[in-house]
Design a protein around this motif. Structure first.
Motif, PDB file in Angstrom:
ATOM      1  N   MET A 289       0.848  -1.199   0.000  1.00 39.16           N
ATOM      2  CA  MET A 289       0.000   0.000   0.000  1.00 39.16           C
ATOM      3  C   MET A 289       0.890   1.259   0.000  1.00 39.16           C
ATOM      4  O   MET A 289       0.770   2.147  -0.826  1.00 39.16           O
ATOM      5  N   ALA A 290       1.805   1.287   0.953  1.00 41.13           N
ATOM      6  CA  ALA A 290       2.696   2.455   1.076  1.00 41.13           C
ATOM      7  C   ALA A 290       3.487   2.705  -0.191  1.00 41.13           C
ATOM      8  O   ALA A 290       3.903   3.828  -0.470  1.00 41.13           O
ATOM      9  N   GLY A 291       3.666   1.691  -0.969  1.00 38.51           N
ATOM     10  CA  GLY A 291       4.447   1.841  -2.191  1.00 38.51           C
ATOM     11  C   GLY A 291       3.747   2.701  -3.218  1.00 38.51           C
ATOM     12  O   GLY A 291       4.371   3.188  -4.152  1.00 38.51           O
ATOM     13  N   LYS A 292       2.469   2.884  -3.034  1.00 35.71           N
ATOM     14  CA  LYS A 292       1.709   3.586  -4.051  1.00 35.71           C
ATOM     15  C   LYS A 292       1.366   5.012  -3.663  1.00 35.71           C
ATOM     16  O   LYS A 292       0.698   5.716  -4.393  1.00 35.71           O
TER      17      LYS A 292
ATOM     18  N   ASN B 263       8.897   9.677  -5.634  1.00 39.10           N
ATOM     19  CA  ASN B 263       9.295   8.740  -6.678  1.00 39.10           C
ATOM     20  C   ASN B 263      10.574   9.230  -7.356  1.00 39.10           C
ATOM     21  O   ASN B 263      10.644  10.322  -7.898  1.00 39.10           O
TER      22      ASN B 263
END
Lengths: 335, 335
Positions: free
Chosen positions: B1-4, B52
DNA sequence: GCCATCTTGTAAAACGTTTTACAAGATGTT
DNA sequence: AACATCTTGTAAAACGTTTTACAAGATGGC
């Protein structure tokens, strides 16, 4: 000038759209006329166009990079490991990003974070200090595949292991066969699980004959090995198992300076089979590990995992072997 | 989740625009209310937002990466050099991307290209095989700053040099003072310019006393040094200058196996002062180079250049010193 | 009470790709 | 002749930031 040429320029010169250029240059352009394909490739050549890495990665969400964390680059063990990784990674068009953590927990955390930021596609961690905290907080939430090497992990995942227990056992067996009974094992205080496996393998074998090796604490560097020579001497053992070659080499030097002759008075056996072991005097008896191959396998496993995140976990166990040279010999029958 | 989680999410939670978030998180947000700043930072924390990398680099056109090409990671010389680079790079928030080229010209070209594609901000090339062709075609058109190390460059640019000529001279002086007249110098066939400098420095000193050292060709590895022992023996010299420590260590082992004692019959002096030199028998006399410092200086210079492409070129010359240990001694007066 | 000037914020463009969905014309099928 | 199906290509959205230019409201000077 060449640094600024974009896909749009190529499209303009070739007289097609950027879509067409992208497709063709990425090998997905079979559906276009051969002439079109040729025109595009010509245009690329002429302009010296090379796709912008960041733009490409932004959309593909991949960097074709695998992070590699090692504790100590000056240790030949790790450089062989890295060579294996780099060689294999190149086959799959990946590039390793190597960082030395110096067995420093903070540095390690820093670099893991750095690798996460850089969206490394996967990480090979071969560093002792890593905490499961770091893994849980940084790696898992970002779904970054990783391989822990040179130490345990309670977490499930791919594994490429060396039969460390067998390595310890082989060392013990060799010493026992040479008649040694009173022996010492030299290892660091904070032993990673692989080191512990060597230890237990070694001790288990001695236990069979009712003996218990003594432990000498020492860091895994030649300096530390050198300094520990005095302790070893006072222990009165006839053989020492140093948990890595660097230590073993330092120890031999230390014993020599203390007028203790190796292997006449004390046998020394190392672990790792680094290149230098064959060039010291006496040449070091040691346990060989397929380090380069480990690097290759680790990279292979990781890249597979990156491509197929949901495949069943793989596990691999590589063998070790005894390399008999000159630092061990039959114990003198004197007691 | 945190990756997004993206900057937009942070903006939404904090109730501000993405511009505001970007500014504040990049330390350019002094002009916003303290409360706004706090809200944004809180939101970042809670969401675990990390910018990012690719998106950021796409617009900033920078990767905060410096490429490092080395010929041989198993050589302790280069790992010390790398450690210096990495340490200094971290200060400036740069990350080194280390690649081993194995003295292979094709591999080297490949990796330079790879680094260009990845828009490395600069490159440190410490690899012998590099051709000016590669530099002219890949580096210059893309305006990528680079530092050539461990070899010459006809091109102007920043330089961090070691006084190699003086190193050769010191080695010669030492041997001459010990009474050696008939000596050999061991070096590879394809000598880079820094190696050549050692050679000329060494020979110049001997020329002063009317002697000419003989040359023995050998690669810069312990194995090659070992193999060359036989040639050295037949030459009948009383001392050898090995152009690096790895060779020297191999040579000493080779001589020992051929029953030639060092330093009694033949003195050996190395070059580099790698750690292992202090742990072989006899301990190796050598020329010390400030390798770690070289790495630091090279990184510093390169980063400066990246930030100020048009600043005047800098040039730095680091000193060498003689480390006398036990592999050299006064020549026996026997002829 | 009017104009200039801060202060605090935002909308939108730009970075350079890849990929999805569509379109126009050619070809084939009945 | 009508319709389906290839073939060859394109327009536009999306990726997630940074940065530029602008706007609205508050403040202050006169």
């Amino acid at each position: 000038m060449a640094g600024k040429v974009t896909i749009r320029d190529v499209a303009a010169i070739a007289g097609v759209s950027v879509t067409t250029v992208s497709q063709i240059l990425n090998g997905k352009g079979e559906r276009f006329t051969p002439e079109t394909q040729e025109r595009v490739k010509q245009a690329q050549q002429n302009l010296g166009y090379v796709p912008n890495y960041n733009a490409r990665n932004l959309v593909s969400q991949s960097t074709r990079t695998i992070g590699v964390l090692v504790p100590d680059l000056s240790n030949a063990f790790f450089t062989s490991f890295i060579r294996g990784i780099q060689t294999r990674a190149k086959v799959d068009q990946f590039v390793p990003l190597i960082l030395e953590t110096n067995r420093n927990e903070e540095l390690e955390r820093d670099y893991v974070q750095e690798l996460v930021q850089r969206t490394a596609n996967g990480i090979i961690i071969s560093s002792a200090a890593i905490t499961s905290d770091t893994i849980d907080n940084l790696l898992k939430p970002n779904h970054i595949p990783y391989i822990l090497f040179d130490q345990n992990t309670l977490t499930s995942g791919d594994r490429v292991d060396i039969n460390e227990h067998e390595g310890g056992r082989l060392a013990a067996q060799h010493l026992i066969e040479l008649g040694h009974r009173q022996v010492a094992i030299m290892m660091p205080k904070q032993a990673t699980l692989n080191i512990q496996a060597r230890y237990t393998g070694f001790c288990a074998e001695f236990q069979k004959i009712g003996e218990l090796p003594k432990t000498v604490l020492s860091d895994m560097t030649p300096q530390a090995g050198y300094s520990a020579a005095d302790t070893v001497r006072k222990l009165g053992v006839s053989a020492v198992f140093a948990i890595n070659d660097e230590m073993a080499i330092g120890l031999m030097k230390g014993l020599k300076d203390a007028k203790v002759s190796v292997p006449e008075q004390v046998s020394v056996i190392g672990y790792d089979d680094v290149e230098m072991g064959a060039y010291v005097t006496p040449m070091l008896t040691t346990i060989h590990q397929p380090i380069y191959e480990m690097g290759v396998e680790a990279a292979k496993l990781l890249v597979d995992r990156i491509h197929q995140p949901d495949a069943p976990y793989e596990s691999l166990m590589l063998p070790v072997s005894l390399v008999v040279r000159q630092s061990t010999r039959r114990r003198e029958i004197s007691d």
